[in-house]
Design an enzyme around this catalytic site. Sequence first.
Site, PDB file in Angstrom:
ATOM      1  N   HIS A 256      42.765  43.191  32.182  1.00  0.00           N
ATOM      2  CA  HIS A 256      42.007  42.713  33.115  1.00  0.00           C
ATOM      3  C   HIS A 256      42.394  43.139  34.425  1.00  0.00           C
ATOM      4  CE1 HIS A 256      40.154  38.939  34.986  1.00  0.00           C
ATOM      5  NE2 HIS A 256      38.913  39.774  34.715  1.00  0.00           N
ATOM      6  N   HIS A 298      37.514  43.166  43.475  1.00  0.00           N
ATOM      7  CA  HIS A 298      36.470  42.211  42.384  1.00  0.00           C
ATOM      8  C   HIS A 298      35.864  41.369  43.504  1.00  0.00           C
ATOM      9  CE1 HIS A 298      36.159  37.958  40.830  1.00  0.00           C
ATOM     10  NE2 HIS A 298      36.152  38.597  39.806  1.00  0.00           N
TER      11      HIS A 298
END
Length: 498
Positions: A256, A298
């Site tokens: 991740h 992100h």
Amino acid sequence: MRRHGLRFPCPSRADGRPLSIAHRGASAHAAENTLEAFRVAAGLGADMWEIDVHLTRDGVAVISHDPALGHTVGVDARIEALDLADLRALAPDMPTLDETIALASKLGQALYVEVKARGAGAVTIRRLMAAGFQSAVLGSFMIDEVRDLVDAVCPFPVSVLVPLGMDPFALAAQTGADIIHLCWERGGERPQDLVTQVLLQQARELDLGIVLWHEARRAVLDELIDMPVLGICTNNPEMMARLDPLRALGIQTVFHRGANRFAPENTVSAGRLAFELGADYLELDVRQSADGALVVIHDATVDRTTNGTGRVADMTLSELRALDAGSWFSRFHSGEKLPTLREMIALCQSYGRQMYIEIKAADPVNVIALVEEMGFLADCFFWSHDTEILRNVRAVSHNARIRSTATDYPTLDILKAHLGPAIVEFHPDDFCQRAAECRALGMTPMLQYFGEDPEIFRQILLLRPPMLNLDRADLLLAACAGGKLAGDSHGNAIRDAG
């Protein structure tokens, strides 16, 4: 060991492989010989830290490779000329030996101590004994220092460091050392060829252990790992503590935002480190700049992970690339740049690995066009919180692999009929109950666990999910190292995790 009956024998691995000795800590990923470098090394699967010991003017053992401070803090001063208090004012990140021993005890790491100053060996022994620390090796390039350690009946194994071109057996005979440490990293493109069968056999006959140089070349390291030696130094302990055994169990790992515990998330450094650890997939987040570039970040703004402020969508690629995307994470990563999706795909391709692309805010037409241009469509899959984006992905490409979330649908039949996903993500509690049904419908179940419970990681290994999406690669490494990789297929900790 030549000196039989050592009070504290040489540390070793239960699986018989060479020890992973982190050279000055994980010095490829943090400032060398600092507590942070040692912490990172432990997280990346090191067994042992190589540390360099000098003495201050008042006799305190401190950790530094160089005798002076010019390299580390740019100050023209020698450690031996400074008391600890003065040294701390100039170099606050330089740890003492006592601090390093305490951290190694806490993290279960052994210490490989290179004695850099005359008399520092005796001080090191006293500090180790005072702390009740047993997992250590002491060594030096200084012949007299090694001889003094042996003559003083050092309770720990003693090594002599052997420069390229020197006869290791002559130095062992001269010093009485237990271990020959071959510092032959500059021995050409294939220094491993210098470690001949004749050398290995002679070491066995003389009861000498062997430790090898600090190495970061993958091709060289892969051959060294198979040699019958005690340990190998490396600036990159992740290259020795990889997750490859999981593939034998049919588990593919998804990191991740990359190896985000050890490098700034969604950067080339985090991606490269993920692949060196053995990740099969790199997960990353894609947004579109004001001038249509596909960038990897992100958040909707650059505020959290760069030194800038503002919305990604309002900035051009040139403006985004001018930002520092690493200093927020650590000084060591200062200057890291926001990568483009093209750069990250190229990184994946260079390793022969795959990618999980989460489209945060970008035109799916542009994303698919880039992926297809680079011949990468079969090596990635897509997801987005925005269902409309996923519908557009499917509309643009019938062959694109899509990921869906099990909890978003009342049944897996409905889930499959919606977008025809290839991969279905489950949280731990759902995985045990529904993974078999997912497989029966022709979709691959992926277990997602972003938590930090070591017991759940151990149970995940027993479940053998075909794909594992995780945030804590260090805890997965620890589970692999500390537990069996096969066993009962049921895990109470997993079922209770939800």
